[in-house]
Design a protein around this motif. Structure first.
Motif, PDB file in Angstrom:
ATOM      1  N   SER A  19      13.813 -12.966  10.748  1.00  0.00           N
ATOM      2  CA  SER A  19      12.864 -13.775   9.986  1.00  0.00           C
ATOM      3  C   SER A  19      12.283 -13.042   8.786  1.00  0.00           C
ATOM      4  N   ILE A  20      12.490 -11.730   8.663  1.00  0.00           N
ATOM      5  CA  ILE A  20      11.938 -10.952   7.567  1.00  0.00           C
ATOM      6  C   ILE A  20      12.807 -11.130   6.333  1.00  0.00           C
ATOM      7  N   GLN A  21      12.156 -11.370   5.201  1.00  0.00           N
ATOM      8  CA  GLN A  21      12.884 -11.548   3.944  1.00  0.00           C
ATOM      9  C   GLN A  21      13.437 -10.201   3.472  1.00  0.00           C
ATOM     10  N   PRO A  22      14.706 -10.126   3.124  1.00  0.00           N
ATOM     11  CA  PRO A  22      15.264  -8.863   2.628  1.00  0.00           C
ATOM     12  C   PRO A  22      14.557  -8.428   1.336  1.00  0.00           C
ATOM     13  N   THR A  23      14.348  -7.151   1.202  1.00  0.00           N
ATOM     14  CA  THR A  23      13.663  -6.609   0.035  1.00  0.00           C
ATOM     15  C   THR A  23      14.248  -5.255  -0.313  1.00  0.00           C
ATOM     16  N   ASN A  24      14.132  -4.899  -1.565  1.00  0.00           N
ATOM     17  CA  ASN A  24      14.591  -3.591  -2.024  1.00  0.00           C
ATOM     18  C   ASN A  24      13.443  -2.633  -2.281  1.00  0.00           C
ATOM     19  N   SER A  25      12.221  -3.013  -1.869  1.00  0.00           N
ATOM     20  CA  SER A  25      11.026  -2.225  -2.178  1.00  0.00           C
ATOM     21  C   SER A  25      10.303  -1.852  -0.901  1.00  0.00           C
ATOM     22  N   LEU A  26       9.757  -0.645  -0.897  1.00  0.00           N
ATOM     23  CA  LEU A  26       8.941  -0.146   0.197  1.00  0.00           C
ATOM     24  C   LEU A  26       7.650   0.418  -0.365  1.00  0.00           C
ATOM     25  N   VAL A  27       6.628   0.463   0.483  1.00  0.00           N
ATOM     26  CA  VAL A  27       5.350   1.039   0.095  1.00  0.00           C
ATOM     27  C   VAL A  27       4.933   2.032   1.172  1.00  0.00           C
ATOM     28  N   ILE A  28       4.601   3.237   0.749  1.00  0.00           N
ATOM     29  CA  ILE A  28       4.135   4.308   1.629  1.00  0.00           C
ATOM     30  C   ILE A  28       2.617   4.335   1.551  1.00  0.00           C
ATOM     31  N   THR A  29       1.952   4.137   2.665  1.00  0.00           N
ATOM     32  CA  THR A  29       0.497   4.034   2.680  1.00  0.00           C
ATOM     33  C   THR A  29      -0.126   5.242   3.362  1.00  0.00           C
ATOM     34  N   GLN A  30      -1.454   5.282   3.310  1.00  0.00           N
ATOM     35  CA  GLN A  30      -2.264   6.324   3.953  1.00  0.00           C
ATOM     36  C   GLN A  30      -1.923   7.717   3.434  1.00  0.00           C
ATOM     37  N   VAL A  31      -1.613   7.792   2.129  1.00  0.00           N
ATOM     38  CA  VAL A  31      -1.312   9.080   1.515  1.00  0.00           C
ATOM     39  C   VAL A  31      -2.617   9.701   1.025  1.00  0.00           C
ATOM     40  N   PRO A  32      -3.029  10.860   1.527  1.00  0.00           N
ATOM     41  CA  PRO A  32      -4.285  11.469   1.069  1.00  0.00           C
ATOM     42  C   PRO A  32      -4.245  11.789  -0.427  1.00  0.00           C
ATOM     43  N   ARG A  33      -5.423  11.800  -1.031  1.00  0.00           N
ATOM     44  CA  ARG A  33      -5.515  12.103  -2.463  1.00  0.00           C
ATOM     45  C   ARG A  33      -5.006  13.505  -2.772  1.00  0.00           C
ATOM     46  N   THR A  34      -5.218  14.430  -1.840  1.00  0.00           N
ATOM     47  CA  THR A  34      -4.791  15.810  -2.087  1.00  0.00           C
ATOM     48  C   THR A  34      -3.282  15.965  -2.083  1.00  0.00           C
ATOM     49  N   PHE A  35      -2.550  14.969  -1.607  1.00  0.00           N
ATOM     50  CA  PHE A  35      -1.093  15.043  -1.564  1.00  0.00           C
ATOM     51  C   PHE A  35      -0.452  14.633  -2.882  1.00  0.00           C
ATOM     52  N   PHE A  36      -1.242  14.113  -3.817  1.00  0.00           N
ATOM     53  CA  PHE A  36      -0.676  13.660  -5.086  1.00  0.00           C
ATOM     54  C   PHE A  36      -0.591  14.842  -6.059  1.00  0.00           C
ATOM     55  N   GLN A  37       0.273  15.763  -5.721  1.00  0.00           N
ATOM     56  CA  GLN A  37       0.598  16.894  -6.569  1.00  0.00           C
ATOM     57  C   GLN A  37       2.112  16.998  -6.658  1.00  0.00           C
ATOM     58  N   PRO A  38       2.636  17.574  -7.749  1.00  0.00           N
ATOM     59  CA  PRO A  38       4.085  17.520  -7.966  1.00  0.00           C
ATOM     60  C   PRO A  38       4.915  18.054  -6.812  1.00  0.00           C
ATOM     61  N   SER A  39       4.492  19.114  -6.155  1.00  0.00           N
ATOM     62  CA  SER A  39       5.319  19.692  -5.097  1.00  0.00           C
ATOM     63  C   SER A  39       5.486  18.732  -3.929  1.00  0.00           C
ATOM     64  N   ILE A  40       4.384  18.093  -3.490  1.00  0.00           N
ATOM     65  CA  ILE A  40       4.463  17.187  -2.335  1.00  0.00           C
ATOM     66  C   ILE A  40       5.137  15.876  -2.726  1.00  0.00           C
ATOM     67  N   ILE A  41       4.802  15.350  -3.891  1.00  0.00           N
ATOM     68  CA  ILE A  41       5.392  14.081  -4.323  1.00  0.00           C
ATOM     69  C   ILE A  41       6.907  14.229  -4.503  1.00  0.00           C
ATOM     70  N   ASN A  42       7.344  15.350  -5.083  1.00  0.00           N
ATOM     71  CA  ASN A  42       8.780  15.559  -5.263  1.00  0.00           C
ATOM     72  C   ASN A  42       9.487  15.737  -3.928  1.00  0.00           C
TER      73      ASN A  42
END
Length: 231
Positions: A19-42
């Motif tokens: 019943s789930i509609q096929p999609t090509n997109s995902l969303v990653i949630t609950q990412v702490p603000r401190t994780f938004f640095q190039p090393s972790i994001i990459n």
């Protein structure tokens, strides 16, 4: 680059609900603000790239989430089943659990035209363009026209005559007829002094500096004393 460990709980054996509609997109949630640095994001991008080629990778620190778009729906479904939940372990930190959800399908941006017109927000139609604030540019060929002056006769002639009659005539009674309907049919305008009573029927001479006759007839009601406790 810090030593980052990404652990997944494999769930490839479970089939996706039909019943789930096929999609090509995902969303990653609950990412702490401190994780938004190039090393972790990459490191996260490289991990999700192992399931297939990524078309768009959009980290949004203000919403504590990352949106990624794959080229195929099968790749996105494979990454969803394999990476939800996703455990991210950093040195000297408590492991963080990230959730991965399906998102609405997104268009594929090609390298030749990464900003195609059909993928951008368009302005409103010309008919509604002047309703936005500030208004947009006028359409091509628009010219300023000379506007007509304000209406010089905003009131009807019979209403103007009634107002003049009210201003010039002296009040003879508490009810003044301004506009009488013809043959008993139509609109009638009457003015009645609701403040006038029988006591005010007779005019009383009053001199400036003396108390008003109406004030002399009015007596204020005395305020009762609150109860006093007797000791």
């Amino acid at each position: 680059m810090p030593d980052i460990s990404i652990l997944t709980q494999r769930a490839n054996s479970f089939a996706s609900p039909k019943s789930i509609q096929p999609t090509n997109s995902l969303v990653i949630t609950q990412v702490p603000r401190t994780f938004f640095q190039p090393s972790i994001i990459n490191a996260l991008r490289d991990h999700f790239a192992t399931y297939g080629e990524i078309n768009q990778w959009v980290p949004i620190a203000s919403f504590s989430r990352i949106i990624l778009v794959y080229y195929s729906e099968e790749t996105a479904e494979l990454a969803k089943n394999a990476c939800d939940p996703l455990i991210l372990a950093l040195p000297y930190r408590i492991p963080t659990i990230l959730r991965v959800y399906r998102s609405e399908p997104n268009p594929i941006f090609s390298p030749s035209s990464p900003t195609a017109d059909e993928n951008l927000l368009r302005p409103p139609p010309i008919e509604k363009n002047f309703l936005i604030s500030p208004p947009g540019s006028p359409p091509i060929g628009w010219e300023q026209i000379r506007e007509e002056p304000p209406n010089a006769t905003p009131l009807a002639d019979d209403l103007i005559a009634a107002l003049r009659k009210l201003k010039l005539q002296e009040r003879r009674s508490s009810r003044e007829v301004l506009l009488e309907p013809e043959d008993g049919v139509g609109v009638g305008v009457y003015v009645e002094d609701c403040d006038m009573n029988e006591d005010d029927a007779e005019e009383v001479d009053w001199e400036y500096g003396c108390p008003s006759p109406a004030r002399l007839r009015w007596k204020p009601i005395a305020t009762a004393m609150p109860p006093v406790q007797v000791r």
